[in-house]
Motif scaffolding. Structure first.
Motif, PDB file in Angstrom:
ATOM      1  N   HIS A 157       0.830  -1.210   0.000  1.00 38.23           N
ATOM      2  CA  HIS A 157       0.000   0.000   0.000  1.00 38.23           C
ATOM      3  C   HIS A 157       0.868   1.265   0.000  1.00 38.23           C
ATOM      4  CE1 HIS A 157      -3.366  -2.687   0.822  1.00 38.23           C
ATOM      5  NE2 HIS A 157      -4.168  -1.673   0.546  1.00 38.23           N
ATOM      6  N   GLY A 158       2.104   1.127  -0.436  1.00 37.45           N
ATOM      7  CA  GLY A 158       2.941   2.297  -0.653  1.00 37.45           C
ATOM      8  C   GLY A 158       3.773   2.760   0.527  1.00 37.45           C
ATOM      9  N   TYR A 159       3.776   1.987   1.617  1.00 38.82           N
ATOM     10  CA  TYR A 159       4.580   2.384   2.770  1.00 38.82           C
ATOM     11  C   TYR A 159       6.021   1.912   2.608  1.00 38.82           C
ATOM     12  CZ  TYR A 159       0.462   3.830   5.383  1.00 38.82           C
ATOM     13  OH  TYR A 159      -0.667   4.480   5.789  1.00 38.82           O
ATOM     14  N   ARG A 160       6.929   2.700   3.136  1.00 44.22           N
ATOM     15  CA  ARG A 160       8.331   2.307   3.215  1.00 44.22           C
ATOM     16  C   ARG A 160       8.620   1.849   4.641  1.00 44.22           C
ATOM     17  NH1 ARG A 160      10.625   7.782   0.242  1.00 44.22           N
ATOM     18  NH2 ARG A 160       9.563   7.457  -1.770  1.00 44.22           N
ATOM     19  N   LYS A 161       9.669   1.060   4.780  1.00 40.85           N
ATOM     20  CA  LYS A 161       9.972   0.463   6.078  1.00 40.85           C
ATOM     21  C   LYS A 161      11.356   0.893   6.554  1.00 40.85           C
ATOM     22  CE  LYS A 161      10.564  -4.090   8.268  1.00 40.85           C
ATOM     23  NZ  LYS A 161      11.013  -5.463   7.968  1.00 40.85           N
ATOM     24  N   LEU A 162      11.431   1.403   7.797  1.00 42.24           N
ATOM     25  CA  LEU A 162      12.700   1.755   8.415  1.00 42.24           C
ATOM     26  C   LEU A 162      12.870   0.919   9.673  1.00 42.24           C
ATOM     27  CD1 LEU A 162      15.220   3.561   8.567  1.00 42.24           C
ATOM     28  CD2 LEU A 162      13.832   5.243   9.815  1.00 42.24           C
ATOM     29  N   GLU A 163      13.927   0.094   9.713  1.00 43.93           N
ATOM     30  CA  GLU A 163      14.125  -0.827  10.834  1.00 43.93           C
ATOM     31  C   GLU A 163      15.110  -0.263  11.852  1.00 43.93           C
ATOM     32  OE1 GLU A 163      15.461  -2.552   7.792  1.00 43.93           O
ATOM     33  OE2 GLU A 163      13.670  -3.596   7.109  1.00 43.93           O
ATOM     34  N   PHE A 164      14.804  -0.514  13.115  1.00 46.26           N
ATOM     35  CA  PHE A 164      15.690  -0.179  14.222  1.00 46.26           C
ATOM     36  C   PHE A 164      15.988  -1.462  14.992  1.00 46.26           C
ATOM     37  CE2 PHE A 164      13.301   3.626  13.218  1.00 46.26           C
ATOM     38  CZ  PHE A 164      14.258   4.634  13.266  1.00 46.26           C
ATOM     39  N   ARG A 165      17.178  -2.010  14.762  1.00 46.31           N
ATOM     40  CA  ARG A 165      17.575  -3.248  15.423  1.00 46.31           C
ATOM     41  C   ARG A 165      18.480  -2.949  16.602  1.00 46.31           C
ATOM     42  NH1 ARG A 165      16.649  -7.974  13.444  1.00 46.31           N
ATOM     43  NH2 ARG A 165      18.483  -8.880  14.440  1.00 46.31           N
ATOM     44  N   TYR A 212       6.200   4.363   6.748  1.00 46.88           N
ATOM     45  CA  TYR A 212       5.923   5.764   6.464  1.00 46.88           C
ATOM     46  C   TYR A 212       5.767   5.994   4.966  1.00 46.88           C
ATOM     47  CZ  TYR A 212      10.796   5.844   4.969  1.00 46.88           C
ATOM     48  OH  TYR A 212      11.971   5.595   4.312  1.00 46.88           O
ATOM     49  N   LYS A 213       5.180   7.130   4.647  1.00 47.95           N
ATOM     50  CA  LYS A 213       5.093   7.622   3.279  1.00 47.95           C
ATOM     51  C   LYS A 213       5.755   8.998   3.227  1.00 47.95           C
ATOM     52  CE  LYS A 213       0.914   5.111   1.832  1.00 47.95           C
ATOM     53  NZ  LYS A 213      -0.455   5.249   1.284  1.00 47.95           N
ATOM     54  N   PRO A 214       5.949   9.557   2.035  1.00 49.71           N
ATOM     55  CA  PRO A 214       6.545  10.900   1.954  1.00 49.71           C
ATOM     56  C   PRO A 214       5.741  11.938   2.729  1.00 49.71           C
ATOM     57  CG  PRO A 214       6.570   9.840  -0.192  1.00 49.71           C
ATOM     58  CD  PRO A 214       5.747   8.956   0.701  1.00 49.71           C
ATOM     59  N   ASP A 215       6.408  12.997   3.162  1.00 45.91           N
ATOM     60  CA  ASP A 215       5.766  14.099   3.902  1.00 45.91           C
ATOM     61  C   ASP A 215       5.123  13.624   5.187  1.00 45.91           C
ATOM     62  OD1 ASP A 215       6.447  15.893   1.821  1.00 45.91           O
ATOM     63  OD2 ASP A 215       4.691  15.255   0.692  1.00 45.91           O
ATOM     64  N   ASN A 216       5.809  12.751   5.888  1.00 48.08           N
ATOM     65  CA  ASN A 216       5.279  12.220   7.154  1.00 48.08           C
ATOM     66  C   ASN A 216       5.685  13.081   8.335  1.00 48.08           C
ATOM     67  OD1 ASN A 216       7.905  10.936   8.421  1.00 48.08           O
ATOM     68  ND2 ASN A 216       7.891  10.392   6.243  1.00 48.08           N
TER      69      ASN A 216
END
Length: 216
Positions: free
Chosen positions: A184-192, A208-212
């Motif tokens: 659905h167009g979301y990007r994923k940023l992982e914190f390990r 997140y998506k752009p302009d978040n």
């Protein structure tokens, strides 16, 4: 020079020879700074000063602490010390809890800008749809039960600048929900990294998506 400082070089030399100096340094520096030993001993998600913190990875906590503000509204699937932490930093936090005893405990500690609702757990039922009667949320935290369905429901009530946080995102059972967000167009940023209480490395992800609202 104090006795402690006088003895430290000798102690460090002995630990180094035994291959244990790294443990001493971890306890003195990184682990002490985060308060991990205190959290593990108390079995509570707290920092070095015993303040409540979310039960997510420390890198994720550090990232969020510098980016959230009082203009934000947060919804949580799952409540606890994270609810208290959010309430100190955002304008409003609303949570849903499936465990009645825990609900009663957390509710008694909430400030005025936080509220908590008890909903019995059922797969793909009222619990995952708890935010449907609310408003659009800047941050939706998925850290309770039935997480795949909670992720799917989240996109229905998220603000235009909203983000979705999933804890334990490295677990295979959440892959369906993660793929749903990505599709659905979301990007994923992982914190390990390390998290309070536990002894293993885990992962917290922000979608997140752009302009978040977090400036990603």
């Amino acid at each position: 020079m104090s006795i402690k400082n006088y003895l430290r070089p000798a102690v460090e030399a002995i630990l180094k020879k035994a291959g244990l100096l790294y443990i001493f340094r971890l306890r003195r520096d990184a682990i002490k700074a985060y308060g991990w030993e205190r959290s593990a001993t108390a079995y509570a998600s707290i920092d070095a000063e015993s303040n409540p913190i979310p039960w997510i990875t420390y890198p994720a906590i550090d990232f969020l602490a510098s980016r959230v503000n009082r203009n934000m509204k947060v919804f949580e699937y799952g409540s606890g010390n994270s609810t208290l932490w959010w309430a100190k930093r955002v304008g409003m936090v609303s949570s849903v809890e499936h465990d009645f005893s825990w609900h009663e405990k957390v509710k008694a500690e909430l400030p005025e800008n936080a509220n908590l609702k008890y909903i019995e757990l059922s797969y793909d039922g009222d619990y995952c749809r708890a935010l449907a009667c609310g408003q659009d949320w800047n941050i939706i935290v998925v850290d309770g039960r039935d997480r795949v369905n909670c992720l799917k429901q989240s996109i229905e009530k998220i603000a235009n600048d909203g983000v979705i946080l999933l804890d334990n995102s490295d677990r295979d059972e959440y892959k369906e929900g993660i793929d749903f967000l990505l599709n659905h167009g979301y990007r994923k940023l992982e914190f390990r990294g390390l998290a309070p209480i536990v002894t293993y490395i885990s992962e917290t992800s922000i979608f997140y998506k752009p302009d978040n609202c977090l400036g990603l």
